[in-house]
Design a protein around this motif. Structure first.
Motif, PDB file in Angstrom:
ATOM      1  N   VAL A 135       3.725   2.275   6.513  1.00  0.00           N
ATOM      2  CA  VAL A 135       2.362   1.833   6.224  1.00  0.00           C
ATOM      3  C   VAL A 135       1.781   2.628   5.061  1.00  0.00           C
ATOM      4  CG1 VAL A 135       0.034   1.577   7.171  1.00  0.00           C
ATOM      5  CG2 VAL A 135       2.029   1.123   8.614  1.00  0.00           C
ATOM      6  N   THR A 136       1.942   3.945   5.091  1.00  0.00           N
ATOM      7  CA  THR A 136       1.456   4.788   3.998  1.00  0.00           C
ATOM      8  C   THR A 136       2.180   6.128   4.047  1.00  0.00           C
ATOM      9  OG1 THR A 136      -0.526   5.561   2.821  1.00  0.00           O
ATOM     10  CG2 THR A 136      -0.506   5.844   5.216  1.00  0.00           C
ATOM     11  N   VAL A 137       2.128   6.856   2.944  1.00  0.00           N
ATOM     12  CA  VAL A 137       2.762   8.173   2.844  1.00  0.00           C
ATOM     13  C   VAL A 137       1.818   9.136   2.138  1.00  0.00           C
ATOM     14  CG1 VAL A 137       5.134   7.332   2.858  1.00  0.00           C
ATOM     15  CG2 VAL A 137       3.935   7.529   0.691  1.00  0.00           C
ATOM     16  N   ILE A 138       1.891  10.410   2.533  1.00  0.00           N
ATOM     17  CA  ILE A 138       1.089  11.445   1.884  1.00  0.00           C
ATOM     18  C   ILE A 138       1.735  12.797   2.148  1.00  0.00           C
ATOM     19  CG2 ILE A 138      -0.449  11.727   3.861  1.00  0.00           C
ATOM     20  CD1 ILE A 138      -2.731  12.322   1.843  1.00  0.00           C
ATOM     21  N   LYS A 139       1.674  13.657   1.153  1.00  0.00           N
ATOM     22  CA  LYS A 139       2.130  15.038   1.340  1.00  0.00           C
ATOM     23  C   LYS A 139       0.908  15.928   1.443  1.00  0.00           C
ATOM     24  CE  LYS A 139       6.669  15.227  -0.749  1.00  0.00           C
ATOM     25  NZ  LYS A 139       7.530  15.837  -1.770  1.00  0.00           N
ATOM     26  N   THR A 140       0.699  16.439   2.630  1.00  0.00           N
ATOM     27  CA  THR A 140      -0.389  17.369   2.866  1.00  0.00           C
ATOM     28  C   THR A 140      -0.116  18.144   4.149  1.00  0.00           C
ATOM     29  OG1 THR A 140      -2.783  17.636   3.119  1.00  0.00           O
ATOM     30  CG2 THR A 140      -1.820  15.674   4.095  1.00  0.00           C
ATOM     31  N   HIS A 141      -0.517  19.387   4.148  1.00  0.00           N
ATOM     32  CA  HIS A 141      -0.323  20.214   5.343  1.00  0.00           C
ATOM     33  C   HIS A 141      -1.299  19.824   6.451  1.00  0.00           C
ATOM     34  CE1 HIS A 141       0.816  23.629   7.741  1.00  0.00           C
ATOM     35  NE2 HIS A 141      -0.435  23.993   7.836  1.00  0.00           N
TER      36      HIS A 141
ATOM     37  N   HIS B 158       0.834  -1.209   0.000  1.00  0.00           N
ATOM     38  CA  HIS B 158       0.000   0.000   0.000  1.00  0.00           C
ATOM     39  C   HIS B 158       0.867   1.257   0.000  1.00  0.00           C
ATOM     40  CE1 HIS B 158      -3.311   2.724   0.914  1.00  0.00           C
ATOM     41  NE2 HIS B 158      -2.560   3.225   1.879  1.00  0.00           N
ATOM     42  N   ALA B 159       1.906   1.286   0.827  1.00  0.00           N
ATOM     43  CA  ALA B 159       2.793   2.457   0.872  1.00  0.00           C
ATOM     44  C   ALA B 159       3.460   2.669  -0.474  1.00  0.00           C
ATOM     45  CB  ALA B 159       3.840   2.293   1.964  1.00  0.00           C
ATOM     46  N   GLY B 160       3.892   1.596  -1.110  1.00  0.00           N
ATOM     47  CA  GLY B 160       4.497   1.705  -2.433  1.00  0.00           C
ATOM     48  C   GLY B 160       3.532   2.294  -3.451  1.00  0.00           C
ATOM     49  N   GLU B 161       2.287   1.879  -3.369  1.00  0.00           N
ATOM     50  CA  GLU B 161       1.268   2.419  -4.281  1.00  0.00           C
ATOM     51  C   GLU B 161       0.984   3.889  -3.993  1.00  0.00           C
ATOM     52  OE1 GLU B 161      -1.165  -1.819  -4.723  1.00  0.00           O
ATOM     53  OE2 GLU B 161      -1.966  -0.226  -3.450  1.00  0.00           O
TER      54      GLU B 161
END
Length: 128
Positions: free
Chosen positions: A107-113, A31-34
């Motif tokens: 587990v997961t990654v996201i760029k957001t403030h 999931h993190a890779g996706e």
């Protein structure tokens, strides 16, 4: 007559020193890779493995201190947040194959403030 404090007061009897080496192995879920390409696949949008590694590396000293101070435990999820890039990395801490190895599973990654994490990931390490 001695006071209670005099009876229970601690006194130094010696010192034991040992160098401790802790290896942190990073792994990521499928999931993190996706999710690395959730903002796009161009170089300026894609969340690279190197960016993840550097952000977790910057947080590693705080992570280790909080493990020693019993603020985080093996099996617990947490977030590493980079205030400069708005990168949020949801991680889970696991025991490695040996006693001196920790595994941080991405587990997961996201760029957001404005990242709102789940209730089970309420421990946040800020990186600047």
């Amino acid at each position: 007559m001695k006071s209670l404090i005099e009876y229970i007061e601690e006194s130094r009897i010696g010192k034991i020193s040992k160098t401790i080496k802790i290896d942190i192995r990073l792994e990521k879920t499928v999931h993190a890779g996706e999710r690395q390409s959730r903002h796009g696949t161009t170089e300026d949008k894609f969340i690279s493995d190197d960016e993840i590694i550097e952000t977790v590396r910057a947080a590693s000293e705080r992570i280790l201190k909080d493990i020693l101070n019993d603020k985080i435990d093996i099996g617990q999820k947490f977030v590493v947040r980079d205030a400069n890039t708005d990168l949020n990395i949801v991680c889970k801490l696991e025991q490695g194959g040996s006693r001196d190895e920790l595994v941080v599973v991405i587990v997961t990654v996201i760029k957001t403030h404005k990242f709102f994490n789940q209730a089970d990931t309420n421990w946040v390490v800020m990186v600047r």
